[in-house]
Design a protein around this motif. Structure first.
Motif, PDB file in Angstrom:
ATOM      1  N   LEU A  29       1.017  -1.121  -0.025  1.00 21.62           N
ATOM      2  CA  LEU A  29       0.332   0.103   0.075  1.00 21.62           C
ATOM      3  C   LEU A  29       0.828   1.220   0.162  1.00 21.62           C
ATOM      4  O   LEU A  29       0.586   2.259  -0.782  1.00 21.62           O
ATOM      5  CB  LEU A  29      -0.906  -0.012   1.055  1.00 21.62           C
ATOM      6  CG  LEU A  29      -2.051  -1.062   1.284  1.00 21.62           C
ATOM      7  CD1 LEU A  29      -2.856  -1.163   2.557  1.00 21.62           C
ATOM      8  CD2 LEU A  29      -2.975  -0.928   0.160  1.00 21.62           C
ATOM      9  N   MET A  30       2.130   1.260   1.003  1.00 21.86           N
ATOM     10  CA  MET A  30       2.778   2.378   0.803  1.00 21.86           C
ATOM     11  C   MET A  30       3.661   2.709  -0.173  1.00 21.86           C
ATOM     12  O   MET A  30       3.911   3.864  -0.932  1.00 21.86           O
ATOM     13  CB  MET A  30       3.961   2.132   1.912  1.00 21.86           C
ATOM     14  CG  MET A  30       3.087   2.251   3.564  1.00 21.86           C
ATOM     15  SD  MET A  30       2.384   3.809   3.793  1.00 21.86           S
ATOM     16  CE  MET A  30       3.488   4.907   3.609  1.00 21.86           C
ATOM     17  N   TYR A  60       2.427   1.865  -3.373  1.00 25.68           N
ATOM     18  CA  TYR A  60       1.449   2.321  -4.533  1.00 25.68           C
ATOM     19  C   TYR A  60       1.261   3.920  -4.032  1.00 25.68           C
ATOM     20  O   TYR A  60       1.112   4.458  -4.992  1.00 25.68           O
ATOM     21  CB  TYR A  60       0.013   1.594  -4.340  1.00 25.68           C
ATOM     22  CG  TYR A  60      -1.102   2.001  -5.241  1.00 25.68           C
ATOM     23  CD1 TYR A  60      -0.756   2.010  -6.629  1.00 25.68           C
ATOM     24  CD2 TYR A  60      -1.911   2.752  -4.368  1.00 25.68           C
ATOM     25  CE1 TYR A  60      -1.839   2.419  -7.453  1.00 25.68           C
ATOM     26  CE2 TYR A  60      -3.012   3.379  -5.229  1.00 25.68           C
ATOM     27  CZ  TYR A  60      -3.064   3.162  -6.720  1.00 25.68           C
ATOM     28  OH  TYR A  60      -3.913   3.925  -7.595  1.00 25.68           O
ATOM     29  N   PHE A  61       1.134   4.160  -2.909  1.00 23.42           N
ATOM     30  CA  PHE A  61       1.010   5.558  -2.424  1.00 23.42           C
ATOM     31  C   PHE A  61       2.139   6.405  -2.950  1.00 23.42           C
ATOM     32  O   PHE A  61       1.808   7.502  -3.451  1.00 23.42           O
ATOM     33  CB  PHE A  61       0.747   5.617  -0.987  1.00 23.42           C
ATOM     34  CG  PHE A  61       0.716   7.102  -0.420  1.00 23.42           C
ATOM     35  CD1 PHE A  61      -0.265   7.695  -0.626  1.00 23.42           C
ATOM     36  CD2 PHE A  61       1.810   7.629   0.491  1.00 23.42           C
ATOM     37  CE1 PHE A  61      -0.467   9.021  -0.027  1.00 23.42           C
ATOM     38  CE2 PHE A  61       1.420   8.849   0.978  1.00 23.42           C
ATOM     39  CZ  PHE A  61       0.277   9.543   0.604  1.00 23.42           C
ATOM     40  N   TYR A  62       3.394   6.051  -2.635  1.00 26.25           N
ATOM     41  CA  TYR A  62       4.464   6.793  -3.213  1.00 26.25           C
ATOM     42  C   TYR A  62       4.590   6.919  -4.756  1.00 26.25           C
ATOM     43  O   TYR A  62       4.896   7.808  -5.124  1.00 26.25           O
ATOM     44  CB  TYR A  62       5.853   6.377  -2.652  1.00 26.25           C
ATOM     45  CG  TYR A  62       6.061   6.581  -1.013  1.00 26.25           C
ATOM     46  CD1 TYR A  62       6.034   7.786  -0.703  1.00 26.25           C
ATOM     47  CD2 TYR A  62       6.216   5.573  -0.136  1.00 26.25           C
ATOM     48  CE1 TYR A  62       6.165   8.230   0.795  1.00 26.25           C
ATOM     49  CE2 TYR A  62       6.318   5.848   1.165  1.00 26.25           C
ATOM     50  CZ  TYR A  62       6.437   7.143   1.725  1.00 26.25           C
ATOM     51  OH  TYR A  62       6.214   7.235   3.024  1.00 26.25           O
ATOM     52  N   TYR A  63       4.119   5.765  -5.390  1.00 21.68           N
ATOM     53  CA  TYR A  63       4.117   5.824  -6.894  1.00 21.68           C
ATOM     54  C   TYR A  63       3.177   6.889  -7.244  1.00 21.68           C
ATOM     55  O   TYR A  63       3.431   7.574  -8.268  1.00 21.68           O
ATOM     56  CB  TYR A  63       3.716   4.640  -7.289  1.00 21.68           C
ATOM     57  CG  TYR A  63       3.510   4.488  -8.652  1.00 21.68           C
ATOM     58  CD1 TYR A  63       4.360   4.342  -9.786  1.00 21.68           C
ATOM     59  CD2 TYR A  63       2.116   4.374  -9.393  1.00 21.68           C
ATOM     60  CE1 TYR A  63       4.170   4.419 -11.084  1.00 21.68           C
ATOM     61  CE2 TYR A  63       1.793   4.433 -10.659  1.00 21.68           C
ATOM     62  CZ  TYR A  63       2.697   4.340 -11.327  1.00 21.68           C
ATOM     63  OH  TYR A  63       2.521   4.476 -12.854  1.00 21.68           O
ATOM     64  N   SER A  64       1.823   6.959  -6.800  1.00 22.75           N
ATOM     65  CA  SER A  64       0.887   8.001  -7.010  1.00 22.75           C
ATOM     66  C   SER A  64       1.422   9.377  -6.840  1.00 22.75           C
ATOM     67  O   SER A  64       1.371  10.183  -7.840  1.00 22.75           O
ATOM     68  CB  SER A  64      -0.353   7.687  -6.216  1.00 22.75           C
ATOM     69  OG  SER A  64      -0.974   6.307  -6.565  1.00 22.75           O
ATOM     70  N   LEU A  65       2.120   9.482  -5.637  1.00 21.40           N
ATOM     71  CA  LEU A  65       2.524  10.803  -5.298  1.00 21.40           C
ATOM     72  C   LEU A  65       3.683  11.289  -6.443  1.00 21.40           C
ATOM     73  O   LEU A  65       3.821  12.480  -6.853  1.00 21.40           O
ATOM     74  CB  LEU A  65       3.295  11.093  -3.776  1.00 21.40           C
ATOM     75  CG  LEU A  65       2.349  10.616  -2.838  1.00 21.40           C
ATOM     76  CD1 LEU A  65       3.015  10.902  -1.331  1.00 21.40           C
ATOM     77  CD2 LEU A  65       1.276  11.398  -2.816  1.00 21.40           C
ATOM     78  N   PHE A 101       7.214  12.662  -0.333  1.00 18.46           N
ATOM     79  CA  PHE A 101       6.037  13.149   0.448  1.00 18.46           C
ATOM     80  C   PHE A 101       5.764  14.453   0.875  1.00 18.46           C
ATOM     81  O   PHE A 101       5.125  15.286   0.885  1.00 18.46           O
ATOM     82  CB  PHE A 101       5.596  12.075   1.721  1.00 18.46           C
ATOM     83  CG  PHE A 101       4.578  12.478   2.493  1.00 18.46           C
ATOM     84  CD1 PHE A 101       3.362  12.602   2.149  1.00 18.46           C
ATOM     85  CD2 PHE A 101       4.756  13.182   3.599  1.00 18.46           C
ATOM     86  CE1 PHE A 101       2.107  12.909   2.839  1.00 18.46           C
ATOM     87  CE2 PHE A 101       3.916  13.712   4.462  1.00 18.46           C
ATOM     88  CZ  PHE A 101       2.477  13.542   4.002  1.00 18.46           C
ATOM     89  N   ILE A 152      -6.562  14.100   1.234  1.00 16.84           N
ATOM     90  CA  ILE A 152      -6.618  12.549   1.105  1.00 16.84           C
ATOM     91  C   ILE A 152      -7.253  11.648   2.090  1.00 16.84           C
ATOM     92  O   ILE A 152      -7.698  12.471   3.296  1.00 16.84           O
ATOM     93  CB  ILE A 152      -4.926  12.049   1.196  1.00 16.84           C
ATOM     94  CG1 ILE A 152      -4.125  12.256   2.396  1.00 16.84           C
ATOM     95  CG2 ILE A 152      -4.309  12.741   0.061  1.00 16.84           C
ATOM     96  CD1 ILE A 152      -2.832  11.837   2.601  1.00 16.84           C
ATOM     97  N   PHE A 186      -8.001   5.313   4.771  1.00 10.64           N
ATOM     98  CA  PHE A 186      -8.922   5.100   3.804  1.00 10.64           C
ATOM     99  C   PHE A 186     -10.546   5.977   4.315  1.00 10.64           C
ATOM    100  O   PHE A 186     -11.398   5.668   3.507  1.00 10.64           O
ATOM    101  CB  PHE A 186      -9.341   3.835   3.634  1.00 10.64           C
ATOM    102  CG  PHE A 186      -8.042   2.990   3.047  1.00 10.64           C
ATOM    103  CD1 PHE A 186      -7.871   3.128   1.857  1.00 10.64           C
ATOM    104  CD2 PHE A 186      -7.191   2.230   3.850  1.00 10.64           C
ATOM    105  CE1 PHE A 186      -6.731   2.426   1.256  1.00 10.64           C
ATOM    106  CE2 PHE A 186      -6.033   1.722   3.736  1.00 10.64           C
ATOM    107  CZ  PHE A 186      -5.584   1.559   2.045  1.00 10.64           C
ATOM    108  N   VAL A 196      -3.025  17.381   2.833  1.00 11.39           N
ATOM    109  CA  VAL A 196      -1.798  16.837   2.813  1.00 11.39           C
ATOM    110  C   VAL A 196      -0.692  17.587   3.922  1.00 11.39           C
ATOM    111  O   VAL A 196       0.176  17.125   4.337  1.00 11.39           O
ATOM    112  CB  VAL A 196      -1.310  16.971   1.488  1.00 11.39           C
ATOM    113  CG1 VAL A 196       0.247  16.299   1.357  1.00 11.39           C
ATOM    114  CG2 VAL A 196      -2.169  15.875   0.705  1.00 11.39           C
TER     115      VAL A 196
END
Length: 279
Positions: free
Chosen positions: A77-78, A80-85, A144, A156, A160, A166
């Protein structure tokens, strides 16, 4: 800045596109080594002692594939989160500037590791361990922090379901880093300062210039594409009527030998114009 722009013009074509995905692929390789060949995994860490005195120069690069944490569902999950950022920042800043930000963070981390090793030598302490404290963890966290500085008002869902801006998370994490830096040992101070130096440089040099929403970034990119399509360099232009080979491809253009200077005219004005004479 003009200096930065000149570098971007020269080296921008070499920038790695979708760098966030490349980093995640490197982590995946690191997880494979960690699970299947732990003995080989020990040769990947950043270790100035082994680099300087045993010639293991590959460690200057291979430490980048060392994952920032153990592999589990939360790690997925983390990542994927950093990939999105990261991909959002790349679209906003451009591929070249995002590359500079990430690679400067990696470079500062390497310099910090050698600085810490030098401090140990001056203090009579030979640091020969794996120095696992130097990892890509803080490099990821700098992504981040940069995102929080670029999109402070973006909201965000924490866990969830908790809506939060942010910038609030950025302030909380920044405060934790400052406390960790002040209360930590010299090793931890060097690790935090070196790994986040790229964000410090970014904040000082880019403050007030990066607060751009994704919609504004998209409009800017579309505008640049349209300008690039419509702006064409013409080779021939009539000095009287201003018509070019782009606007009127059926015309022929010639230079006048009786005019003082390089004056070009279309076929309709080549013999009817007034000759330009320098006084």
């Amino acid at each position: 800045m003009k200096f930065t722009s000149n570098f971007e013009k020269k080296f921008g074509k070499y920038a790695i596109k979708n760098l966030s995905l490349v980093l995640i692929i490197c982590y995946a390789c690191g997880y494979v080594f960690e699970l299947t060949a732990p003995s080989v995994f020990q040769y990947l860490y950043l270790n100035p002692y082994l680099i300087l005195f045993h010639g293991q120069v590959w460690r200057l690069i291979t430490w980048v594939i060392v994952p920032p944490s153990n592999f589990d569902f939360f790690t997925l999950l983390m990542l994927y989160f950093y990939y999105s950022l990261g991909t959002t920042l790349e679209r906003t800043w451009g591929t070249y500037r995002y590359n500079v930000y990430i690679f400067s963070g990696i470079l500062f981390t390497i310099l910090g590791a050698f600085l810490l090793f030098g401090i140990g030598l001056l203090g009579g302490k030979m640091i020969v361990g794996n120095m696992m404290t130097f990892s890509t963890y803080y490099v990821n966290m700098s992504i981040f922090l940069a995102f929080a500085a670029t999109y402070p008002n973006m909201q965000i869902l924490l866990f969830f379901f908790i809506p939060i801006k942010v910038k609030i998370l950025g302030i909380i994490y920044g405060a934790m880093l400052i406390l960790g830096f002040l209360a930590g040992s010299i090793d931890r101070k060097v690790v935090i300062a070196a790994s986040l130096m790229n964000f410090i440089v970014f904040f000082i040099t880019g403050r007030g210039k990066v607060h751009m929403t994704p919609r504004q970034a998209k409009r800017r990119q579309e505008f640049k594409r349209e300008v690039k399509k419509t702006t064409k360099v013409t080779r021939h232009k009539c000095a009287v009527c201003g018509r070019t080979e782009e606007t009127n491809p059926e015309l022929e253009f010639r230079f006048c030998s009786k005019c003082d200077g390089n004056y070009e005219y279309c076929q309709d004005h080549l013999f009817t114009h007034s000759h330009v004479k320098m006084k």
